[in-house]
Write an enzyme that holds these catalytic residues in place. Sequence first.
Site, PDB file in Angstrom:
ATOM      1  N   HIS A 269     -15.518  18.668 -62.810  1.00  0.00           N
ATOM      2  CA  HIS A 269     -15.188  17.454 -63.554  1.00  0.00           C
ATOM      3  C   HIS A 269     -13.960  17.717 -64.407  1.00  0.00           C
ATOM      4  O   HIS A 269     -13.788  18.818 -64.919  1.00  0.00           O
ATOM      5  CB  HIS A 269     -16.364  17.038 -64.452  1.00  0.00           C
ATOM      6  CG  HIS A 269     -16.244  15.637 -64.924  1.00  0.00           C
ATOM      7  ND1 HIS A 269     -15.547  15.311 -66.061  1.00  0.00           N
ATOM      8  CD2 HIS A 269     -16.688  14.482 -64.390  1.00  0.00           C
ATOM      9  CE1 HIS A 269     -15.582  13.997 -66.203  1.00  0.00           C
ATOM     10  NE2 HIS A 269     -16.271  13.470 -65.216  1.00  0.00           N
ATOM     11  N   ASP A 326     -22.600  12.772 -59.592  1.00  0.00           N
ATOM     12  CA  ASP A 326     -22.778  12.366 -58.206  1.00  0.00           C
ATOM     13  C   ASP A 326     -23.638  13.322 -57.387  1.00  0.00           C
ATOM     14  O   ASP A 326     -23.995  13.024 -56.254  1.00  0.00           O
ATOM     15  CB  ASP A 326     -21.403  12.243 -57.511  1.00  0.00           C
ATOM     16  CG  ASP A 326     -20.580  11.119 -58.107  1.00  0.00           C
ATOM     17  OD1 ASP A 326     -21.147  10.048 -58.335  1.00  0.00           O
ATOM     18  OD2 ASP A 326     -19.373  11.321 -58.345  1.00  0.00           O
TER      19      ASP A 326
END
Length: 392
Positions: A269, A326
Amino acid sequence: SGYITLDSGFMNTGSCCSSITFLDGEEGILSYRGYGIEDLAENCTFVEVAYLLDHGNLPTREELSKFSQMLGKYAMVHEDMIRFFDGYPPNSPPMAILSSMVNSLCSFYPEMLDNPLENIDKMAARLLSKVRTIAAFSYKKSMGQPLVYPRHDLSYCANFLNMMFDSPVKPYEINDTVVKALNKLLILHGDHEQNCSTATVRVAGSARVNLYASISAGINALWGPLHGGANQAVMEMLTQIHEEGGNYKQFIAKAKDPADPFRLVGFGHRVYKTHDPRARIIKKACDDVLTALNISDPLLDIAKELEEVALKDEYFIARNLYPNVDFYSGIIYRAIGIPTNMFTVMFALGRLPGWIAHWKEMWDDPDWRISRPRQVYVGPKRRPFVPLAERT
Ligand code: CMC
């Protein structure tokens, strides 16, 4: 003229002040309007959180009931829009259908576009309610089943699930576990400060384009596999690992190979350099939902083992790569019957309140200016023009 600071990918460039979402990527903290994401995911419905994001405060009972009534009122889509579905070829990407249909809302409902801030509650309710209906209708169309229209007696999430799965042969009876799981997932996707799609909504809106068109731009940005498209890509990756015999270590090795562009989807991320707090909650919810529904999914076992091994691996440790939102969400969606090609549509549904809140904040900002980054030109120096006849 003057000095331009290059910041490719906006790694360290702030574009606005915002009072919507707080994110600490070092500590793994996320809150909406000051409320911890853990508390909201555990105790609220998605509709309450949508209200919070868009109004700044959690709704009172009365405010919630008024807002829910508006969601009920705006749940239908214009019958002419339903004909759009017939124009798409079979197997069209659901995100392409969604972004064009959301863009089309400005043609069907143009009456509020001139005074958006006075009408923002109605426009927000319209979007939240209609995107849900569009998503469910596009699924029904893809299945060749008759459309199921929204009902007034059902909650936001139960209504969606009913529009998706009501048929003479239902995959399952909609129950509390499934409704709660969906609420949780949508809440956790509600907002995430200046991520790629939200930044897109703001950039498009900064040119004073209307809310529907700005959100359509955001939906297209979300579609990318490095952003919201990752939830679908994770499921495809886990399925591939399973079908090839479960050798996830081979996929980890591929992700580490500098000569191979492959990435472990659902890992890493831009801002989190520790566990993504959303992923922690979703991982736990995965276990709860699958147990409650009495489902055992080999993909969940693969995901857990893969995570455990990757988190101990030097490559992932050195780069602070942890599972993101996700990584586990698709396993819940799969358990509740949502097809893989709709996962990113579900992300869009959850992210809507965030996009709306940011568009409103940007529109109302006294320091607002059109977004217009600069560049450093690296092309040819000025050269003499050559007419077409003389070019060789
Ligand atoms: N697998 C393997 N290596 C990775 C991964 C990954 N998933 N993510 C980053 N790296 C490596 C990358 O190769 C680079 O290594 P090196 O320094 O040796 O060149 C280093 O880690 C830093 O990566 P980056 O691309 O500079 O980081 P970024 O902040 O620009 O990208 C990201 C962030 C999310 C796009 C990236 O981590 C990624 O591609 N992840 C996989 C896709 C994904 O799961 N996306 C969902 C993100 S969360 C929800 C959302 O935004 O929708």
